[in-house]
Design a protein around this motif. Sequence first.
Motif, mmCIF file in Angstrom:
data_model
loop_
_atom_site.group_PDB
_atom_site.id
_atom_site.type_symbol
_atom_site.label_atom_id
_atom_site.label_comp_id
_atom_site.label_asym_id
_atom_site.label_seq_id
_atom_site.Cartn_x
_atom_site.Cartn_y
_atom_site.Cartn_z
ATOM 1 N N UNK A 16 -53.206 51.346 -45.650
ATOM 2 C CA UNK A 16 -54.238 50.654 -46.407
ATOM 3 C C UNK A 16 -54.363 51.352 -47.750
ATOM 4 N N UNK A 17 -54.125 50.631 -48.814
ATOM 5 C CA UNK A 17 -54.238 51.225 -50.143
ATOM 6 C C UNK A 17 -53.364 52.444 -50.320
ATOM 7 N N UNK A 18 -52.194 52.452 -49.675
ATOM 8 C CA UNK A 18 -51.279 53.576 -49.788
ATOM 9 C C UNK A 18 -51.631 54.741 -48.890
ATOM 10 N N UNK A 19 -52.653 54.589 -48.055
ATOM 11 C CA UNK A 19 -53.086 55.662 -47.174
ATOM 12 C C UNK A 19 -52.829 55.252 -45.734
ATOM 13 N N UNK A 20 -52.163 56.119 -44.975
ATOM 14 C CA UNK A 20 -51.924 55.817 -43.575
ATOM 15 C C UNK A 20 -53.195 56.125 -42.775
ATOM 16 N N UNK A 21 -53.658 55.169 -41.997
ATOM 17 C CA UNK A 21 -54.892 55.324 -41.236
ATOM 18 C C UNK A 21 -54.660 54.954 -39.778
ATOM 19 N N UNK A 22 -55.414 55.546 -38.914
ATOM 20 C CA UNK A 22 -55.303 55.253 -37.499
ATOM 21 C C UNK A 22 -56.096 54.006 -37.154
ATOM 22 N N UNK A 23 -55.518 53.142 -36.353
ATOM 23 C CA UNK A 23 -56.225 51.956 -35.874
ATOM 24 C C UNK A 23 -57.026 52.325 -34.626
ATOM 25 N N UNK A 24 -58.095 51.620 -34.395
ATOM 26 C CA UNK A 24 -58.928 51.845 -33.229
ATOM 27 C C UNK A 24 -58.928 50.600 -32.366
ATOM 28 N N UNK A 25 -59.135 50.780 -31.073
ATOM 29 C CA UNK A 25 -59.231 49.639 -30.170
ATOM 30 C C UNK A 25 -60.666 49.144 -30.167
ATOM 31 N N UNK A 26 -60.832 47.846 -30.383
ATOM 32 C CA UNK A 26 -62.179 47.293 -30.306
ATOM 33 C C UNK A 26 -62.455 46.872 -28.859
ATOM 34 N N UNK A 27 -63.594 46.283 -28.611
ATOM 35 C CA UNK A 27 -63.978 45.951 -27.244
ATOM 36 C C UNK A 27 -63.102 44.873 -26.629
ATOM 37 N N UNK A 28 -62.371 44.130 -27.454
ATOM 38 C CA UNK A 28 -61.483 43.097 -26.929
ATOM 39 C C UNK A 28 -60.074 43.605 -26.701
ATOM 40 N N UNK A 65 -76.318 70.161 -33.614
ATOM 41 C CA UNK A 65 -75.865 69.402 -32.451
ATOM 42 C C UNK A 65 -74.632 68.552 -32.676
ATOM 43 N N UNK A 66 -74.051 68.591 -33.891
ATOM 44 C CA UNK A 66 -72.826 67.831 -34.148
ATOM 45 C C UNK A 66 -71.639 68.580 -33.561
ATOM 46 N N UNK A 67 -70.556 67.860 -33.292
ATOM 47 C CA UNK A 67 -69.359 68.490 -32.740
ATOM 48 C C UNK A 67 -68.610 69.292 -33.809
ATOM 49 N N UNK A 68 -68.791 68.940 -35.065
ATOM 50 C CA UNK A 68 -68.186 69.652 -36.195
ATOM 51 C C UNK A 68 -68.843 69.142 -37.468
ATOM 52 N N UNK A 69 -68.334 69.609 -38.602
ATOM 53 C CA UNK A 69 -68.881 69.141 -39.878
ATOM 54 C C UNK A 69 -68.884 67.628 -39.950
ATOM 55 N N UNK A 70 -69.871 67.084 -40.602
ATOM 56 C CA UNK A 70 -70.045 65.637 -40.593
ATOM 57 C C UNK A 70 -69.473 64.896 -41.777
ATOM 58 N N UNK A 71 -69.140 65.611 -42.864
ATOM 59 C CA UNK A 71 -68.643 64.969 -44.077
ATOM 60 C C UNK A 71 -67.125 64.814 -44.020
ATOM 61 N N UNK A 72 -66.606 63.970 -44.881
ATOM 62 C CA UNK A 72 -65.158 63.819 -44.999
ATOM 63 C C UNK A 72 -64.605 64.759 -46.071
ATOM 64 N N UNK A 73 -65.362 64.943 -47.142
ATOM 65 C CA UNK A 73 -64.929 65.804 -48.244
ATOM 66 C C UNK A 73 -66.076 66.708 -48.668
ATOM 67 N N UNK A 74 -65.718 67.937 -49.065
ATOM 68 C CA UNK A 74 -66.699 68.902 -49.547
ATOM 69 C C UNK A 74 -66.188 69.476 -50.863
ATOM 70 N N UNK A 88 -60.120 58.354 -41.253
ATOM 71 C CA UNK A 88 -60.095 57.393 -40.155
ATOM 72 C C UNK A 88 -61.036 57.776 -39.016
ATOM 73 N N UNK A 89 -61.739 58.888 -39.153
ATOM 74 C CA UNK A 89 -62.700 59.329 -38.141
ATOM 75 C C UNK A 89 -64.112 59.118 -38.697
ATOM 76 N N UNK A 90 -64.972 58.409 -37.977
ATOM 77 C CA UNK A 90 -66.345 58.236 -38.459
ATOM 78 C C UNK A 90 -67.021 59.586 -38.690
#
Length: 180
Positions: A16-28, A65-74, A88-90
Amino acid sequence: MGHCFESCYCDGFCLIGGVECTCYDDINGMSVMRKIDLIIIHCSATRADSDFSAQDVDTAHRYRGFSSWGYHYYIRKSGQVELMRSEDVPGAHARGYNANSLGVCYEGGLDMNGRPADTRTLRQKEVMHRLVANLLQSYPEARVVGHRDLSPDKNYNGIVDPWERTKECPCFEVKAEAWE
């Protein structure tokens, strides 16, 4: 092969836009890309006269209580950008908006007396603008907002007024900046 957000057929990865991203499975059971429609700017809410590393952010977020840092960039005061979470990770940076956003945080946000202030260095500003411009290239439908801009509009006038903000983060007016 899964069916992805951009209507491509892949084996779990999309470009997507030159960036490789992981797809996720939706409920269907179909693979779908995470749709990014917000780039949310944050500050670390730390004093301008002290250092706060990415590892410090991680420690603070784990303490909350988070599993790790919450931001994408610092973005450090030096202008160094540290990747925290893959795009690709929320994130875990703006409750109710994490599924469809990227979080960009800069080191600082409080003056030397601990009051909210735009403490970004010239280098932080330059790097932040370049990073956000690059993100907008990858996610052209995304809006750039400050965390405080996501506060509830209590008087329903369509504007989050200063008195309605639940926090001051990122301690500057994001909408006033030219991001492209």
